[in-house]
Scaffold this active site. Structure first.
Site, PDB file in Angstrom:
ATOM      1  N   SER B 144      37.976  33.855  36.421  1.00 42.27           N
ATOM      2  CA  SER B 144      38.089  34.918  37.363  1.00 42.27           C
ATOM      3  C   SER B 144      39.308  35.016  37.664  1.00 42.27           C
ATOM      4  O   SER B 144      40.647  34.337  37.292  1.00 42.27           O
ATOM      5  CB  SER B 144      37.646  34.477  38.531  1.00 42.27           C
ATOM      6  OG  SER B 144      37.874  35.218  39.695  1.00 42.27           O
ATOM      7  N   TYR B 157      37.499  28.359  45.865  1.00 44.37           N
ATOM      8  CA  TYR B 157      36.868  28.777  44.781  1.00 44.37           C
ATOM      9  C   TYR B 157      37.995  29.216  43.609  1.00 44.37           C
ATOM     10  O   TYR B 157      38.011  28.908  42.520  1.00 44.37           O
ATOM     11  CB  TYR B 157      36.262  30.040  44.948  1.00 44.37           C
ATOM     12  CG  TYR B 157      35.720  31.161  43.876  1.00 44.37           C
ATOM     13  CD1 TYR B 157      34.570  30.678  43.019  1.00 44.37           C
ATOM     14  CD2 TYR B 157      36.331  32.074  43.303  1.00 44.37           C
ATOM     15  CE1 TYR B 157      34.188  31.335  42.213  1.00 44.37           C
ATOM     16  CE2 TYR B 157      35.959  32.861  42.362  1.00 44.37           C
ATOM     17  CZ  TYR B 157      34.585  32.487  41.607  1.00 44.37           C
ATOM     18  OH  TYR B 157      34.282  33.478  40.675  1.00 44.37           O
TER      19      TYR B 157
END
Lengths: 472, 251
Positions: B144, B157
């Protein structure tokens, strides 16, 4: 052992004493075909004797092995991911030449280039040569190669009298023409065994020069009419097509036809050494080329020049064998010009009477503006009995396409559908992308091939990426 | 086997209910893929994902796989490779967590890290070894942009994705020349179930767009893929922005 293989023995087998060549310590290396797509890793083993080859086959392990020559198959035919690849170029002896009868007995790893070097001074030529001399005799049999003389001479295995085949059990069999094993091996992509040696019939020639007629055709219909009307007059015949041509120039092309020049056609100087073999060689392509060098613009420019530079009509021009048959061999590693993504070659054949399908395909390629650097149209004559052999009587078109073109995979799938619907087929030696279902439809003798393989090689010793991909 | 354009015939998805993975599977089934393994926690969602792909004509099987239980990874994934070659492994599991809650509940934060990073290290290594043994295959790892630079809004995250991203890059280098290709995919904000209700960041994308980028990346044998592609430039600027500036950016 190969001394008696010129006789057409059906299937004599001879056990080979087991040698203790170990394969466990060979590290895998990445292997690709000439198109440089889809690399996979395999242990590359280079046997130098038949015994070493037999030992390598017996010890190749669970993921099997496949023979490889000079790596000119475009796709994945000579790759075997996770298994063994037998580099056959170490088996390169020419055992015997019958200079009166015109046959040669040689190892499978001998290249056509080497054969030409040796045979031309004796007044003999290889019976069939593809667009490169850098293929081995074993590869020529495995792919059942064709050349510009297919309409006259058929494919390579038509000229093979007998061959020595190393089968999955580690035995060496002499396989004669007319046997099922011969017909499965001719064009069988190395999946029946490793060809170790072959006896090949040769073509007599008076000189090492070609007498070439060149003419231009203004469009596809003109080209097809000319080829149909006059092909039978030439031993070698081929047409280059500009597939970027549009409108009235769609399918404009240059026909090149010729035959071996007789001595009396040579100028006085050349007659002193009429059989000299001197191929030209230029510098190699660089090892790094960005994707897209051969795009629409460059290929379009090249095509324009190539068409314009060709004479409208010229007869009896003398050309060297290398210039006529193998123009690209002069540039070593030309395949690198397509960059990291590599390229695919698409070659199909549709039978006579299916000219409509050929026209539709050419129109689609042209409409899509595919930058094909080399597009070659030929007429095939009678096919040969090889079960997976490619040529059937009809029209064959071959084109090179850069693999990075968006949507190319789906587009070629559509062309496959058209080819299959016309009863045609694509060429395995060049394939890197055919759908397994369509492959079965294109090759009606596939079931026989599978049955023979199941019997001869139940454990699947001979395996390639091609055989895994297509479920051969 | 993969074809010349990188289209795989068989596919293993770790995180079988991932929207990005399923969008990718649909695209690949439209090309060459005939066999799909969906690995994930047994659930109705996993079964319905499988039947959705079956409807497209693929032979789909499910396998029980829990990213958090790394001790079970070998026994869960080994048999999949035993059944036949896998041309493409798509490592697509991951959780977003809830930053506000996780900052106050370290146990919950650890679960995010263990799922996204530890679970990926364990299953990634197992798959890489199997691919290396078969001498070919691609491992696509869904990273990501959040892993590229820590943001106040989701650094738990983000840090797990940073670890995953570094792991995948290193694994790709380790496997260079083995016939195995590792591709790191860095999508930006993806509109999906996972991000439902969250404020969108600029250059938001969709699972379908990520799937398209994956297919193109496979064809080009890319090592890194940004989705959308313009994020590559944006993030290279952002990566070098001073902390004091980056902290104040509204992303």
């Amino acid at each position: 052992m190969p001394a008696d293989s010129t006789s057409t023995v059906a299937s004599a087998s001879s056990a080979v004493p087991s040698a203790s060549a170990s394969v466990a310590d060979v590290a895998p290396v990445p292997v690709t075909g000439w198109g440089r797509t889809a690399p996979t890793a395999a242990r590359l083993i280079r046997p130098r004797t038949y015994e070493e080859a037999a030992a390598a086959v017996r010890a190749c392990g669970a993921r099997g092995g496949i023979a490889r020559g000079l790596g000119r198959a475009y796709g994945d035919a000579a790759q075997n991911a996770g298994g063994a690849v037998f580099d056959m170029t170490g088996l390169d002896r020419i055992h015997a030449i019958d200079a009166d009868g015109g046959t040669v007995l040689c190892d499978a790893g001998v290249s056509l280039h080497r054969l030409m070097q040796v045979l031309l001074p004796l007044g003999w030529f290889v019976p069939v040569t593809p667009g490169t001399r850098y293929v081995t005799v074993g590869g020529a049999i495995g792919a059942d190669l064709h050349g510009k003389n297919h309409h006259v001479s058929g494919s390579f295995t038509r000229h093979v009298r007998a061959l020595e085949l190393l089968t999955a059990d580690g035995e060496i069999r002499t396989v004669g023409r007319g046997t099922p094993l011969f017909d499965a091996t001719a064009g069988g992509m190395g999946l029946t065994g490793v060809v170790l040696a072959a006896t090949v019939r040769l073509q007599p020639v008076e000189t090492s020069l070609m007498s070439v007629d060149t003419e231009r055709a203004k469009d596809l219909d003109d080209l097809m009419a000319r080829l149909t009307a006059t092909d039978h007059r030439y031993r070698y015949s081929v047409a280059w097509i500009d597939l970027l041509g549009r409108g009235t120039s769609l399918g404009r092309s240059v026909l090149t036809r010729g035959d071996h020049a007789p001595v009396d056609a040579l100028p006085a100087r050349a007659r002193r050494d009429p059989l000299a073999f001197r191929p030209a060689r230029f510098s190699a392509a660089p090892s790094f080329v960005p994707d897209g060098l051969l795009g629409r613009t460059t290929v379009g420019l090249f095509n324009e020049l190539w068409y314009r530079k060709a004479p409208r009509a010229r007869a009896g021009e003398l050309q060297r064998i290398s210039a006529f048959f193998h123009p690209l061999d002069g540039v070593p590693h030309w395949n690198r010009l397509y960059g990291k993504s590599g390229f695919v070659q698409y070659q199909f054949v549709v039978g006579y009477g299916q000219e409509g399908a050929l026209r539709r395909i050419v129109h689609r390629i042209s409409r899509r503006r595919c930058p094909s650097f080399l597009a070659v149209l030929k007429r095939f004559g009678e096919g040969d009995p090889g079960w997976l052999s490619f040529p059937v009587p009809g029209w064959t078109l071959a084109l090179d396409l850069p693999a990075h073109l968006p949507g190319l995979g789906a587009f070629l799938d559509e062309l496959d559908e058209e080819v299959a619907a016309a009863g045609g087929r694509v060429y395995l030696a060049k394939d890197a992308r055919l759908r397994p279902e369509l492959f079965a439809a294109m090759y009606p003798r596939l079931d026989e091939f599978r049955a023979l393989r199941a019997e001869l090689d139940p454990a699947g010793v001979f395996t390639s990426d091609l055989s895994r991909r297509l479920g051969l | 086997m993969k074809d010349a354009f990188g289209a795989p015939q068989s596919l293993l998805i770790l995180g079988g209910t991932s929207e990005i993975a399923l969008a990718t599977a649909r695209r690949l089934i439209a090309r060459r893929t005939r066999t799909v393994w969906l690995a994930g926690r047994p659930s109705p969602a996993l079964e319905s994902a499988a039947s959705g792909l079956r409807d497209l004509g693929a032979d789909v099987r499910t396998v029980a796989f829990d990213a958090l239980d790394s001790a079970s990874h070998e026994s869960a994934l080994g048999p999949v490779f035993g059944e036949g070659d896998i041309d493409l492994v798509l490592l697509a599991f991951g959780v977003l967590g809830d930053q506000a809650r996780d900052e106050n509940e370290p146990g919950a934060a650890v679960r995010v890290a263990q799922t996204n990073y530890t679970g990926a290290v364990s299953s990634g290594l197992i798959c890489a070894k199997a691919l290396q043994a078969q001498g070919h295959g691609s491992l696509v790892v869904l990273s990501s942009v959040a892993g590229e630079r820590a943001r106040r809004a989701n650094f738990i995250y983000g840090s797990s994705k940073a670890g995953l991203d570094a792991f995948a890059q290193g694994l790709g280098d380790a496997l260079h020349g083995t016939g195995v290709h590792v591709m790191v995919v860095r999508p930006g904000f993806v509109r999906s179930r996972m991000t439902a209700g969250l404020p969108e960041t600029p250059l938001a994308t969709t699972p379908e767009a990520v799937a398209t980028a994956i297919e193109v990346g496979l064809r080009r044998r890319s090592e890194t893929v940004w989705v959308p592609g313009s994020l590559r430039l944006v993030m290279s600027a952002l990566r070098h922005a001073p902390r004091a500036v980056a902290r104040r950016l509204p992303v």
